[in-house]
Design an enzyme around this catalytic site. Structure first.
Site, PDB file in Angstrom:
ATOM      1  N   VAL A   1      40.396  44.662  56.677  1.00  0.00           N
ATOM      2  CA  VAL A   1      41.655  44.338  56.003  1.00  0.00           C
ATOM      3  C   VAL A   1      42.512  45.603  56.016  1.00  0.00           C
ATOM      4  CG1 VAL A   1      42.769  43.550  53.886  1.00  0.00           C
ATOM      5  CG2 VAL A   1      40.532  42.620  54.532  1.00  0.00           C
TER       6      VAL A   1
ATOM      7  N   ASN B   1      36.862  52.667  54.439  1.00  0.00           N
ATOM      8  CA  ASN B   1      36.721  52.597  55.887  1.00  0.00           C
ATOM      9  C   ASN B   1      38.089  52.744  56.546  1.00  0.00           C
ATOM     10  OD1 ASN B   1      33.942  51.980  55.571  1.00  0.00           O
ATOM     11  ND2 ASN B   1      34.424  49.803  55.279  1.00  0.00           N
TER      12      ASN B   1
ATOM     13  N   HIS C   1      36.137  50.878  48.307  1.00  0.00           N
ATOM     14  CA  HIS C   1      34.993  50.064  47.895  1.00  0.00           C
ATOM     15  C   HIS C   1      34.255  50.829  46.795  1.00  0.00           C
ATOM     16  CE1 HIS C   1      34.716  47.215  51.414  1.00  0.00           C
ATOM     17  NE2 HIS C   1      35.386  48.175  52.006  1.00  0.00           N
TER      18      HIS C   1
ATOM     19  N   HIS D   1      41.769  50.293  50.826  1.00  0.00           N
ATOM     20  CA  HIS D   1      41.011  49.870  49.657  1.00  0.00           C
ATOM     21  C   HIS D   1      39.781  50.732  49.529  1.00  0.00           C
ATOM     22  CE1 HIS D   1      40.105  47.396  53.197  1.00  0.00           C
ATOM     23  NE2 HIS D   1      38.834  47.412  52.803  1.00  0.00           N
TER      24      HIS D   1
ATOM     25  N   ARG E   1      37.000  41.965  42.383  1.00  0.00           N
ATOM     26  CA  ARG E   1      35.643  41.896  42.929  1.00  0.00           C
ATOM     27  C   ARG E   1      35.687  41.419  44.384  1.00  0.00           C
ATOM     28  NH1 ARG E   1      32.463  43.335  38.879  1.00  0.00           N
ATOM     29  NH2 ARG E   1      33.210  42.875  36.771  1.00  0.00           N
ATOM     30  N   ASP E   2      34.841  42.056  45.195  1.00  0.00           N
ATOM     31  CA  ASP E   2      34.771  41.711  46.613  1.00  0.00           C
ATOM     32  C   ASP E   2      34.233  40.290  46.761  1.00  0.00           C
ATOM     33  OD1 ASP E   2      34.561  43.599  49.434  1.00  0.00           O
ATOM     34  OD2 ASP E   2      33.591  41.634  49.456  1.00  0.00           O
ATOM     35  N   ILE E   3      34.807  39.542  47.690  1.00  0.00           N
ATOM     36  CA  ILE E   3      34.420  38.150  47.905  1.00  0.00           C
ATOM     37  C   ILE E   3      33.018  38.051  48.525  1.00  0.00           C
ATOM     38  CG2 ILE E   3      35.293  37.840  50.278  1.00  0.00           C
ATOM     39  CD1 ILE E   3      36.645  35.234  49.276  1.00  0.00           C
TER      40      ILE E   3
HETATM   41  P1  DGP Z   1      36.743  46.459  54.929  1.00  0.00           P
HETATM   42  O1  DGP Z   1      35.745  45.831  55.858  1.00  0.00           O
HETATM   43  O2  DGP Z   1      36.393  47.893  54.558  1.00  0.00           O
HETATM   44  O3  DGP Z   1      38.154  46.301  55.419  1.00  0.00           O
HETATM   45  O4  DGP Z   1      36.606  45.626  53.578  1.00  0.00           O
HETATM   46  C1  DGP Z   1      37.282  44.424  53.361  1.00  0.00           C
HETATM   47  C2  DGP Z   1      36.596  43.752  52.220  1.00  0.00           C
HETATM   48  O5  DGP Z   1      37.460  42.740  51.736  1.00  0.00           O
HETATM   49  C3  DGP Z   1      35.294  43.053  52.580  1.00  0.00           C
HETATM   50  O6  DGP Z   1      34.219  43.677  51.870  1.00  0.00           O
HETATM   51  C4  DGP Z   1      35.469  41.625  52.145  1.00  0.00           C
HETATM   52  C5  DGP Z   1      36.683  41.672  51.260  1.00  0.00           C
HETATM   53  N1  DGP Z   1      37.524  40.513  51.316  1.00  0.00           N
HETATM   54  C6  DGP Z   1      38.033  39.935  52.430  1.00  0.00           C
HETATM   55  N2  DGP Z   1      38.800  38.896  52.102  1.00  0.00           N
HETATM   56  C7  DGP Z   1      38.784  38.815  50.732  1.00  0.00           C
HETATM   57  C8  DGP Z   1      39.409  37.937  49.802  1.00  0.00           C
HETATM   58  O7  DGP Z   1      40.151  37.013  50.144  1.00  0.00           O
HETATM   59  N3  DGP Z   1      39.145  38.173  48.500  1.00  0.00           N
HETATM   60  C9  DGP Z   1      38.345  39.194  48.077  1.00  0.00           C
HETATM   61  N4  DGP Z   1      38.141  39.319  46.767  1.00  0.00           N
HETATM   62  N5  DGP Z   1      37.750  40.042  48.930  1.00  0.00           N
HETATM   63  C10 DGP Z   1      37.978  39.838  50.251  1.00  0.00           C
END
Ligand code: DGP
Length: 118
Positions: free
Chosen positions: A100, A91, A106, A104, A33-35
């Site tokens: 990141v 993205n 979404h 990934h 799950r996204d943070i």
């Molecule tokens: P993007 O902006 O497309 O690179 O998406 C990166 C996503 O990663 C963003 O929606 C927030 C998520 N994210 C960043 N750091 C962490 C983390 O430490 N844990 C989790 N679960 N999600 C994270």
């Protein structure tokens, strides 16, 4: 491109060094799950192989990349959003919002999603 990098946040989640709410695992991918969720369901589906961006996908990675979509299908069903609809989006680079640099997908759902995105 190395298979894993110690300075990659998502490689560190894969290694278990950083905790995450992991909801799916296969031979080629995991999902958590996204943070900072942008929808009731917001899951990130990542390959176990470190690939920085879509631009870095190698010939031969097709099965790995395809497995991200198979995971999206199965997770959407498990989350109960398969029929109402969901978005699976990746993205590429800063200009498109990538923050990141480990590819990934979404998976977003559970609310109405407008189009075009911002
Ligand atoms: P993007 O902006 O497309 O690179 O998406 C990166 C996503 O990663 C963003 O929606 C927030 C998520 N994210 C960043 N750091 C962490 C983390 O430490 N844990 C989790 N679960 N999600 C994270």
């Amino acid at each position: 491109m190395s298979e894993t990098t110690t300075d990659c946040l998502f490689c560190r989640i894969l290694a278990g060094d950083i905790p995450a709410d992991i909801i799916y695992e296969s031979d080629t991918a995991i999902a958590f799950r996204d943070i900072n969720p942008q929808a009731p369901t917001h899951v990130l589906i990542i390959p176990r192989k470190h690939v920085a961006t879509i631009n870095d996908i190698d010939p031969g990675d097709e099965e790995i990349v395809g497995s991200l979509y198979s995971a999206a299908r199965d997770i959407a069903a498990a989350e109960g959003i398969a029929e109402e609809g969901y978005r699976a989006v990746m993205n590429c680079n800063e200009g498109a919002g990538q923050s990141v640099f480990h590819i990934h997908l979404h998976l977003l759902g559970g609310r109405t999603l407008s189009w075009p995105p911002g």
